[in-house]
Design a protein around this motif. Sequence first.
Motif, PDB file in Angstrom:
ATOM      1  N   UNK A  90     -24.234  19.326 -29.319  1.00 49.84           N
ATOM      2  CA  UNK A  90     -23.977  18.226 -28.388  1.00 49.84           C
ATOM      3  C   UNK A  90     -24.830  17.008 -28.691  1.00 49.84           C
ATOM      4  N   UNK A  91     -25.927  17.229 -29.403  1.00 46.80           N
ATOM      5  CA  UNK A  91     -26.824  16.114 -29.739  1.00 46.80           C
ATOM      6  C   UNK A  91     -26.416  15.400 -31.020  1.00 46.80           C
ATOM      7  N   UNK A 112     -32.923  18.881 -21.625  1.00 50.95           N
ATOM      8  CA  UNK A 112     -31.518  18.929 -21.201  1.00 50.95           C
ATOM      9  C   UNK A 112     -30.840  20.215 -21.715  1.00 50.95           C
ATOM     10  N   UNK A 113     -31.178  20.601 -22.916  1.00 45.25           N
ATOM     11  CA  UNK A 113     -30.611  21.840 -23.481  1.00 45.25           C
ATOM     12  C   UNK A 113     -31.059  23.045 -22.644  1.00 45.25           C
ATOM     13  N   UNK A 114     -32.365  23.102 -22.353  1.00 42.65           N
ATOM     14  CA  UNK A 114     -32.883  24.234 -21.579  1.00 42.65           C
ATOM     15  C   UNK A 114     -32.308  24.268 -20.170  1.00 42.65           C
ATOM     16  N   UNK A 115     -32.154  23.080 -19.583  1.00 44.93           N
ATOM     17  CA  UNK A 115     -31.605  22.974 -18.226  1.00 44.93           C
ATOM     18  C   UNK A 115     -30.207  23.569 -18.154  1.00 44.93           C
ATOM     19  N   UNK A 116     -29.356  23.133 -19.060  1.00 41.84           N
ATOM     20  CA  UNK A 116     -27.954  23.561 -18.972  1.00 41.84           C
ATOM     21  C   UNK A 116     -27.807  25.058 -19.306  1.00 41.84           C
ATOM     22  N   UNK A 117     -28.655  25.540 -20.208  1.00 45.21           N
ATOM     23  CA  UNK A 117     -28.613  26.976 -20.538  1.00 45.21           C
ATOM     24  C   UNK A 117     -28.963  27.793 -19.292  1.00 45.21           C
ATOM     25  N   UNK A 118     -29.963  27.311 -18.575  1.00 44.82           N
ATOM     26  CA  UNK A 118     -30.406  27.988 -17.364  1.00 44.82           C
ATOM     27  C   UNK A 118     -29.352  27.893 -16.258  1.00 44.82           C
ATOM     28  N   UNK A 120     -19.845  27.670 -22.917  1.00 47.07           N
ATOM     29  CA  UNK A 120     -20.672  27.130 -24.009  1.00 47.07           C
ATOM     30  C   UNK A 120     -20.240  25.699 -24.329  1.00 47.07           C
ATOM     31  N   UNK A 121     -18.923  25.456 -24.326  1.00 43.75           N
ATOM     32  CA  UNK A 121     -18.426  24.109 -24.634  1.00 43.75           C
ATOM     33  C   UNK A 121     -18.794  23.114 -23.532  1.00 43.75           C
ATOM     34  N   UNK A 122     -18.808  23.584 -22.286  1.00 40.98           N
ATOM     35  CA  UNK A 122     -19.218  22.708 -21.180  1.00 40.98           C
ATOM     36  C   UNK A 122     -20.710  22.400 -21.317  1.00 40.98           C
ATOM     37  N   UNK A 123     -21.484  23.419 -21.710  1.00 41.87           N
ATOM     38  CA  UNK A 123     -22.917  23.204 -21.928  1.00 41.87           C
ATOM     39  C   UNK A 123     -23.133  22.177 -23.040  1.00 41.87           C
ATOM     40  N   UNK A 124     -22.356  22.298 -24.118  1.00 45.19           N
ATOM     41  CA  UNK A 124     -22.464  21.335 -25.228  1.00 45.19           C
ATOM     42  C   UNK A 124     -22.131  19.922 -24.746  1.00 45.19           C
ATOM     43  N   UNK A 125     -21.087  19.828 -23.905  1.00 42.28           N
ATOM     44  CA  UNK A 125     -20.689  18.522 -23.380  1.00 42.28           C
ATOM     45  C   UNK A 125     -21.813  17.924 -22.521  1.00 42.28           C
ATOM     46  N   UNK A 126     -22.477  18.775 -21.729  1.00 38.72           N
ATOM     47  CA  UNK A 126     -23.574  18.308 -20.866  1.00 38.72           C
ATOM     48  C   UNK A 126     -24.766  17.853 -21.716  1.00 38.72           C
ATOM     49  N   UNK A 127     -25.005  18.563 -22.821  1.00 40.32           N
ATOM     50  CA  UNK A 127     -26.088  18.168 -23.733  1.00 40.32           C
ATOM     51  C   UNK A 127     -25.767  16.797 -24.345  1.00 40.32           C
ATOM     52  N   UNK A 128     -24.480  16.576 -24.638  1.00 46.49           N
ATOM     53  CA  UNK A 128     -24.074  15.271 -25.191  1.00 46.49           C
ATOM     54  C   UNK A 128     -24.265  14.169 -24.155  1.00 46.49           C
TER      55      UNK A 128
END
Lengths: 275, 231
Positions: free
Chosen positions: B93-94, B110-116, B139-147
């Motif tokens: 996502x980055x 941000x990565x740690x937040x969304x994983x949690x 996982x794809x939603x998490x990637x989108x949130x990281x972006x």
Amino acid sequence: MIDSIIQMFSYSFMVRAFITGLFISACASIIGVSLVLKHYSMMGDGLSHVGFGTLALAVVLNQSPLYLSLPVVMICAFLLLSLSKRSKVQADAAIALISTSALALGVMLLSVTTGMNTDVCNYLFGSILGMKVSDMYVTIFLCSVIIVLYILFYPKIFAITFDETFAKASGLKVKYYNLALALMSAVIITLGMRMMGALLISNLIVIPALTAMRVCRSFKNVVLYSLAISLFCFAAGLYVSYEFSTPTGASIVLINVALFLVHVVIEKMRGSNAI
Amino acid sequence: MTILNVNNLSVKFDNAQVLKDITFNLSKGQYLAVVGPNGAGKSTLVKTLVHENKRYDGSFSFDKTIKTTGYVAQQNNDGSYFPATAKEVIISGLCRHHLLPFVSKADKARINTVIEELELEDLLDKGYFNLSGGQKRAVLIARAFVASDRLLILDEPTAGLDVTSQSRLYNSIRKLNDKYSTSILMISHDLERIIKEADSVLCIEHELKFFGKTEDFIKTDTFKSLMEHHV
């Protein structure tokens, strides 16, 4: 075996071939992972045929094959991408169109001029004897640039390989990165053609990646494993070639294929669901 | 604070008017459901907003602080094998501003937040290819949130999933919307569920049928007609 290896490295042309080959194998293996996963495997094959065409032109013009082939193969890599992306020609058809045209042009040029001499055969099937010192330095420089760029842009390369749509939506200039991949492949193919042969060089790009994908689960591990396999197969192939007087390119390719088959068996035994 | 402004957006493919004069805006923290019948132009709207479709008239603009959008496309890499772990996919996502070895503290957080938040800890080292459909979408939603933790654009992220997985995904999206004021623009065919989740609705059928609050939308004939069609 140790004596044989020491004797092998007493020849300066073998040292040159070894150093050059390691750099080319390293670059081919890491770029190959993305090319295989993006279904661009045949691009390497197509570009190597173009390389043969430019070699024929270089022989006729009495020019250095490396310096003539490099820009022409890079231009063809660009054309291959453009043709398959923008027009109604499918990617595989575009490769067939350009590669066979270049091959036919090369054969035609040679047949009306010098004919199929030893030099041409060496380029077709590979030879380590003709590796000049200047070629080695050019190879080390260009391969180092490719390796540094690959490491630096690794996150972007992963993104465009895994999901172009997302990468594009994230604001990544996907077409430029695709172009960069194609150009890097063109450079590797041109550099490796002398040693591996125009007909065999694409193997260095495709097989190590395929082998690594049999046993690795992560992209990073596939890249690293592919790199290790490629370096090992090159070193083993060069030794076999020296020891048993076999063609270098064919020796490296056959060791790569053998290792791939071993990994297929390992994969079957583990019941993995890779490709 | 307006995150996205769309003005008179029109898209025409081979003389077929797919979208005509679509105008709406999206505020910070807003959860906007994009609904309409099949072939109404919903995906075309989303593809235009994420620059996948570049043939359009009219205009749209994002808030200046939004450098990239978090996008989950309708058709994902669900089917074909790809050697990547869930963690690698999330971090990608980055990709826009990430050069090795530079990852900022904010990005790591941000990565740690969304994983949690999405409870993905146990999946991180698993192969993406081996995950279930619902896990892949998470996982794809998490990637989108990281972006982008400011705006998620989701094109039917729950399509083809079982009811439990769908519910889990809706809860995850709700959590990101509630806790981090992430604006959501989401296409969904599950009308009954999406009107419970979204605070506003954009209904299109090539042209704008409705744009406003969800409670107003459910009183309209457009909603009733869509529901009949849905049932």
